[in-house]
Design a protein around this motif. Structure first.
Motif, PDB file in Angstrom:
ATOM      1  N   GLU A  82     -11.268 -12.358  -0.268  1.00 36.85           N
ATOM      2  CA  GLU A  82     -10.171 -11.965  -1.263  1.00 36.85           C
ATOM      3  C   GLU A  82      -8.633 -12.364  -0.544  1.00 36.85           C
ATOM      4  N   VAL A 140     -16.296  -9.956   5.483  1.00 43.65           N
ATOM      5  CA  VAL A 140     -15.395  -9.246   4.437  1.00 43.65           C
ATOM      6  C   VAL A 140     -15.442 -10.129   2.930  1.00 43.65           C
ATOM      7  N   ALA A 141     -15.117  -9.389   2.032  1.00 46.36           N
ATOM      8  CA  ALA A 141     -14.859  -9.805   0.965  1.00 46.36           C
ATOM      9  C   ALA A 141     -13.713 -10.912   0.945  1.00 46.36           C
ATOM     10  N   GLN A 193       0.819  -1.280   0.015  1.00 45.51           N
ATOM     11  CA  GLN A 193       0.063  -0.115  -0.200  1.00 45.51           C
ATOM     12  C   GLN A 193       0.985   1.362   0.147  1.00 45.51           C
ATOM     13  N   HIS A 205     -22.897 -12.081   0.175  1.00 51.16           N
ATOM     14  CA  HIS A 205     -21.947 -12.544   0.655  1.00 51.16           C
ATOM     15  C   HIS A 205     -22.119 -13.871   0.798  1.00 51.16           C
ATOM     16  N   PRO A 234      -6.055  -3.026   7.443  1.00 51.90           N
ATOM     17  CA  PRO A 234      -6.078  -2.336   5.885  1.00 51.90           C
ATOM     18  C   PRO A 234      -6.166  -3.234   4.589  1.00 51.90           C
ATOM     19  N   LEU A 235      -6.091  -4.623   4.941  1.00 49.86           N
ATOM     20  CA  LEU A 235      -5.868  -5.689   4.066  1.00 49.86           C
ATOM     21  C   LEU A 235      -7.328  -6.173   3.788  1.00 49.86           C
ATOM     22  N   LEU A 236      -8.210  -6.261   4.633  1.00 45.80           N
ATOM     23  CA  LEU A 236      -9.646  -6.615   4.677  1.00 45.80           C
ATOM     24  C   LEU A 236     -10.698  -5.700   3.973  1.00 45.80           C
ATOM     25  N   THR A 237     -11.614  -6.170   3.215  1.00 43.69           N
ATOM     26  CA  THR A 237     -12.289  -4.970   2.494  1.00 43.69           C
ATOM     27  C   THR A 237     -13.930  -5.590   3.024  1.00 43.69           C
ATOM     28  N   THR A 238     -14.778  -4.817   3.772  1.00 40.25           N
ATOM     29  CA  THR A 238     -16.128  -5.040   4.191  1.00 40.25           C
ATOM     30  C   THR A 238     -16.925  -5.575   2.723  1.00 40.25           C
ATOM     31  N   ALA A 239     -17.581  -6.508   3.160  1.00 38.32           N
ATOM     32  CA  ALA A 239     -18.186  -7.420   2.240  1.00 38.32           C
ATOM     33  C   ALA A 239     -19.493  -6.558   1.424  1.00 38.32           C
ATOM     34  N   ALA A 240     -19.555  -6.546   0.172  1.00 42.35           N
ATOM     35  CA  ALA A 240     -20.898  -6.260  -0.498  1.00 42.35           C
ATOM     36  C   ALA A 240     -21.760  -7.171  -0.498  1.00 42.35           C
TER      37      ALA A 240
END
Length: 322
Positions: free
Chosen positions: A282, A279-280, A94, A257, A248-254
């Motif tokens: 990924e 979380v997504a 990042q 899920h 910071p590597l985790l993205t809240t799931a859209a």
């Protein structure tokens, strides 16, 4: 126009014995990276193709020591206090510009080369390993490569392999990689073998417990052959530093899920359920596990946190049935 190939891969093996007709190399605890230097242009990418050159300005600054139109395969590592510090790599993806330069100054990375894919314009991937290895050693000797550059050790002696696995692991060496002496470099193929000192496995993060700024535990999954994300287990409580680094590597799931509407037990023998944040799926993480499984194929005991692997693609995680 010549382009970097896909990396050649290794299949796990529990056997530390070096097969006849093979060589062994040290498996460093770092990030796999492929590098190309041509006409003043540096291409540095991760195993899954993520551009890394802007995140590692120290490698860019040293690239001019290489011959023009040369490409290498290797590992990015960071040393701290006499041992490999994988955690110092995790924040690098990042970082760009001044932030990347500051980290390069504080914890400089080294590129440990273990293969040559192109040498002064000649594609070497079709050469057998022993010829590529000789060319790589010649490159280091002729150019006097040092500092940012390091040559991965290689041996055909079992006694040396035993020494690595016994005496080098305290500084963070993961294990060894075996390579057939007469084999070419086969992009994307699992033609090498890797033996790890400790048993770890990869999984995808599907949810976490605790605050977003420092997750407390991770809920892990793997896809089955039908494409469904199956829950496989939960980690032990993460160290606070690991949780903060991971956040910071985790993205809240859209929505939707795969686990929307699911409830997760807080543990065996309790009806308490966990409050989780989806979380997504990924991010790949590496955890220590044992052989115990329940009737549904899930890990019976909590997985021990080892590290995040943002350099590994989700598609490389074994299937649930495996």
């Amino acid at each position: 126009m010549w382009t970097l190939p896909e990396p050649m891969l290794a299949a796990p093996t529990p056997d530390p014995v070096l097969p006849a007709g093979w060589a062994a190399e040290i498996k460093f605890d770092g990030w796999r990276a492929l590098l190309s230097w041509s006409q003043g242009n540096l291409v540095l990418r991760s195993r899954q193709g993520t551009p890394l050159a802007e995140a590692f300005p120290e490698v860019r600054a040293a690239a001019g020591q290489l011959p023009d139109r040369t490409a290498l395969d290797g590992e990015l590592i960071v040393w701290e206090g006499g041992r490999l510090a994988f955690e110092r790599l995790q924040g690098r993806l990042q970082r760009r510009g001044p932030a990347a330069a500051r980290l390069a100054e504080e914890w400089p990375a080294h590129f440990v080369a273990f293969d040559v894919l192109r040498l002064e314009g000649t594609d070497t991937t079709g050469w057998p390993y022993e010829r590529r290895r000789a060319a790589l050693e010649g490159l280091f000797a002729e150019r006097g490569l040092s500092g940012t550059w390091a040559l991965c050790p290689s041996t055909t002696e079992q006694s040396t392999v035993d020494d690595w696995l016994t005496n080098w692991t305290p500084v963070g060496i993961e294990g060894v990689v075996f390579k057939r002496l007469r084999s070419p470099y086969a992009p994307g193929a699992r033609g090498w073998k890797k033996h790890k000192v400790r048993h770890t496995e990869d999984a995808l993060v599907g949810a976490y417990t605790g605050p977003a700024a420092a997750p407390r535990t991770l809920l892990l999954g793997r896809y089955d052959t039908a494409g469904r994300l199956r829950y496989i287990g939960r980690t032990t409580t993460l160290p606070q530093t690991a949780g903060r680094t991971l956040a910071p590597l985790l993205t809240t799931a859209a929505a939707p899920h795969p686990w929307t509407g699911w409830t997760f037990s807080a543990g065996w023998g309790t009806r308490e359920t966990l409050h989780v944040t989806l979380v997504a799926p990924e991010l790949v993480v590496e955890v220590g596990v044992d052989v115990a499984r329940d009737s549904g194929g899930r890990w019976r005991h909590a997985a021990r946190w080892h590290r995040a692997r943002p350099d590994v693609a989700p598609g490389e995680v074994p299937r649930f049935e495996e």
